[in-house]
Design an enzyme around this catalytic site. Structure first.
Site, PDB file in Angstrom:
ATOM      1  N   LYS A 197       0.860  -1.185   0.000  1.00 21.29           N
ATOM      2  CA  LYS A 197       0.000   0.000   0.000  1.00 21.29           C
ATOM      3  C   LYS A 197       0.901   1.241   0.000  1.00 21.29           C
ATOM      4  O   LYS A 197       2.027   1.146   0.481  1.00 21.29           O
ATOM      5  CB  LYS A 197      -0.944  -0.002   1.196  1.00 21.29           C
ATOM      6  CG  LYS A 197      -0.297   0.479   2.490  1.00 21.29           C
ATOM      7  CD  LYS A 197      -1.313   0.805   3.552  1.00 21.29           C
ATOM      8  CE  LYS A 197      -0.649   1.639   4.618  1.00 21.29           C
ATOM      9  NZ  LYS A 197      -1.390   1.880   5.813  1.00 21.29           N
ATOM     10  N   ASP A 199      -4.644   6.620   4.013  1.00 14.95           N
ATOM     11  CA  ASP A 199      -3.720   5.709   4.693  1.00 14.95           C
ATOM     12  C   ASP A 199      -4.438   4.536   5.351  1.00 14.95           C
ATOM     13  O   ASP A 199      -3.918   3.423   5.376  1.00 14.95           O
ATOM     14  CB  ASP A 199      -2.920   6.499   5.747  1.00 14.95           C
ATOM     15  CG  ASP A 199      -1.789   5.673   6.332  1.00 14.95           C
ATOM     16  OD1 ASP A 199      -1.047   5.059   5.541  1.00 14.95           O
ATOM     17  OD2 ASP A 199      -1.653   5.624   7.577  1.00 14.95           O
ATOM     18  N   LYS A 220      -4.474   8.798  14.666  1.00 15.12           N
ATOM     19  CA  LYS A 220      -3.133   8.708  15.246  1.00 15.12           C
ATOM     20  C   LYS A 220      -3.105   9.473  16.560  1.00 15.12           C
ATOM     21  O   LYS A 220      -3.923  10.355  16.796  1.00 15.12           O
ATOM     22  CB  LYS A 220      -2.121   9.341  14.288  1.00 15.12           C
ATOM     23  CG  LYS A 220      -1.854   8.499  13.063  1.00 15.12           C
ATOM     24  CD  LYS A 220      -0.643   9.005  12.319  1.00 15.12           C
ATOM     25  CE  LYS A 220      -0.246   8.035  11.241  1.00 15.12           C
ATOM     26  NZ  LYS A 220       0.190   6.730  11.746  1.00 15.12           N
ATOM     27  N   HIS A 279      -7.439  -0.749   4.878  1.00 13.37           N
ATOM     28  CA  HIS A 279      -7.706  -1.576   6.067  1.00 13.37           C
ATOM     29  C   HIS A 279      -9.161  -1.455   6.571  1.00 13.37           C
ATOM     30  O   HIS A 279      -9.818  -2.456   6.838  1.00 13.37           O
ATOM     31  CB  HIS A 279      -6.776  -1.182   7.215  1.00 13.37           C
ATOM     32  CG  HIS A 279      -5.339  -1.133   6.836  1.00 13.37           C
ATOM     33  ND1 HIS A 279      -4.734  -2.101   6.066  1.00 13.37           N
ATOM     34  CD2 HIS A 279      -4.372  -0.230   7.108  1.00 13.37           C
ATOM     35  CE1 HIS A 279      -3.468  -1.787   5.900  1.00 13.37           C
ATOM     36  NE2 HIS A 279      -3.216  -0.661   6.515  1.00 13.37           N
TER      37      HIS A 279
END
Ligand SMILES: NC(=O)c1ccc[n+]([C@@H]2O[C@H](COP(=O)([O-])OP(=O)(O)OC[C@H]3O[C@@H](n4cnc5c(N)ncnc54)[C@H](OP(=O)(O)O)[C@@H]3O)[C@@H](O)[C@H]2O)c1
Length: 501
Positions: A163, A250, A354, A255
């Site tokens: 990825k 991301d 994050k 995912h």
């Protein structure tokens, strides 16, 4: 002593001799994930009897220097290095530039290694390089006739793409086109290492190998589903990539979307790669159109300075190589709906961020309350059942149910039936890369993205990115949250619920 299960005695599929060529062999992914994964497979005796690993890059190393610097970097880590030298005898470093001539040299070099290791001209090319090099390498491999199957004798070749697979729908399509100029779909393995976690695979086993869950796996019984992947870490040394990507590219395109489709898909007609991919594609097709103007809900955030595990950490904008006024989101919460019979009007909350309070990855299935609240009491209504499928910090499955608290009063208490992988299976690999590499060596596509899945996922997400990145009219507003918190205040309530057992 643990008695081996019959499965432990099964061979791990077709592990034909091969050379694994890693482009970007001097990089972080190779050192931290790929080599430890291959070494783990070697120690578990899962690698082919005959193999070689050739790491390539522009940096120059001799084989010995390369092996030594890897060994040095592992010495204080948790790898068991007892037979490193044996493994390292199959490990090579080959300096190259990304030119036609260099690839012809590489081709000759690999043929020579074939004679030495009897690897029968079978090749796996792993592209552990910055994504702009993916099409360049695919083309160089193609033009030097290293991509075609049957290169020499019966040799096959496969290509692994890390990825990110594209930046949006258009770039993903372009990359697929270049790959397909030289490789067939069967030769292409688009990695999503989340899929290699035992619990993630267990979602399908749990749903389709048991009778009791599937009848209640729908809008009649389920109130909402939450999928959360939170991290304590910040952007680290990936600033250059991350600031152009943000959390939606991301984490969500790959995912989060994979966890969503595994949770929501119908049973495939057979447990086989294409049948599973077909069912996954149907879920993405059924996602309700997401339009922020018409009320679809998304919360975007960016971490500011704060405290994590007792240490003060900088905010995103103060991180090295991040522009001071960056508007890249490091947190997102989306409320999605799947418009089909099974899931009509059940919200799916997808959350990832994050620098949050804790690192946790879980799927939460919140069931509805009982139709009639028989046990209403001064202590509140009975709580509805909740099923939690967790991949981090531990791989586990927990189901809450109501019990009577001992004593004279009729008080209810939530208890859990749980299954924790590590309590039942010792020494299970936490290195998901080992699994995906082994599957690629064995030619099994089950845990990889197929072309249509990638493009469908991008075609859902690209208009959302366009809405969020429209600089004239930034919407939704970017909210700032302190590092170590539950994310932006507008999302705290949902996140608290998803974190609570
Ligand atoms: N690191 C991770 O944990 C991780 C996780 C998931 C996916 N990925 C993806 O995997 C790929 C590799 O990640 P990484 O972190 O290992 O990357 P990296 O360390 O930045 O780069 C890997 C190697 O690529 C070569 N390289 C870098 N820039 C180049 C350029 N402009 N032209 C030619 N070669 C260049 C360098 O080797 P030479 O200078 O020796 O040629 C470098 O050692 C990326 O696409 C990343 O998005 C990484």
């Amino acid at each position: 002593m643990k008695t081996p299960h019959a499965c432990d005695l099964l061979p791990s599929g077709d592990v034909a001799p091969c050379i694994i060529v890693i482009f970007g062999g001097s990089g972080d992914l190779t050192r931290r994930k790929l080599i430890p994964a291959l070494y783990y497979l070697y120690q578990q005796k899962k690698m082919p009897d005959k193999f070689a690993v050739v790491c390539c890059g522009r940096t120059t190393y001799t084989n010995e220097q390369f092996r030594q610097q890897l060994l040095l970097s592992y010495e204080n880590g948790d790898l068991n290095l007892s037979n490193w030298d044996e493994f390292a005898a199959n490990l090579y470093y080959h300096s190259l530039t990304y030119t036609a001539e260099a690839f012809l040299n590489l081709k000759d070099y690999l043929y020579k290694l074939d004679s030495h290791h009897s690897t029968e001209a079978n090749r796996i090319y792993d592209l552990a390089v910055p994504p702009n090099l993916y099409p360049i390498i695919a083309e160089l491999l193609g033009k030097s006739h290293m991509a075609t199957e049957q290169v020499q004798g019966n040799g096959w070749s496969r290509i692994i793409i890390e990825k990110p697979f594209g930046h949006d729908l258009e770039s993903a399509r372009q990359l697929n086109e270049v790959l397909h100029d030289y490789f067939t779909e069967e030769q292409i393995f688009r990695i999503d290492h989340y899929l290699a976690k035992e619990t993630v695979q267990n979602v399908l086993i749990f749903r389709f190998a048991n009778t009791i869950f599937e009848p209640v796996w729908n809008s009649h019984y389920i109130d909402y589903i939450g999928i959360i992947a939170s991290e304590e870490l910040g952007v680290g040394n990936r600033a250059g990539y991350y600031d152009t990507a943000g959390v939606l590219r991301d984490m969500f395109q790959n995912h989060m979307m994979q966890l969503l489709v595994l949770t929501a898909m119908e049973s495939p007609y057979r447990f086989e790669a294409n049948a599973i991919q077909d069912e996954k594609a149907k879920v993405i097709h059924s996602l309700r159109n997401f339009c922020i103007d018409s009320g679809s809900k998304i919360h975007l955030g960016q971490y500011g300075p704060g405290e994590i595990n007792g240490f003060m950490v900088p905010g995103y904008r103060e991180e090295k190589n991040i522009p001071a006024g960056s508007t890249t989101p490091t947190f997102a919460l989306m409320e999605l709906y799947i418009d089909n019979w099974r899931w009509r009007n059940v919200p799916f909350y997808l959350v990832s961020g994050k620098r949050m309070a804790k690192k946790e990855t879980r799927i939460v299935i919140q069931f509805k309350k009982t139709p009639h609240q028989l046990f209403r009491s001064p202590f509140g209504e009975s709580t509805a059942n909740k099923l939690i499928i967790e991949t981090y910090p531990q791989e586990s499955i927990k189901l809450s149910f109501q019990t009577k608290n001992p004593g004279h009063n009729l008080c209810l208490r939530s208890m859990y039936m749980d299954f924790v992988y590590q309590e039942h299976y010792h020494n299970i690999s936490s290195n998901a890369y080992a699994r995906v590499l082994l599957d690629c060596i064995g030619g099994d596509h089950t845990l990889f993205w197929r072309q249509d899945g990638i493009e469908l996922s991008w075609s859902f997400l690209t208009p959302i990115l366009q809405q969020c990145e429209n600089r004239q009219k930034i919407m939704p507003p970017l909210q700032f949250y302190p590092a170590g918190s539950l994310g932006p205040t507008s999302s705290e309530k949902i996140i608290q619920t998803l974190f609570t057992d």
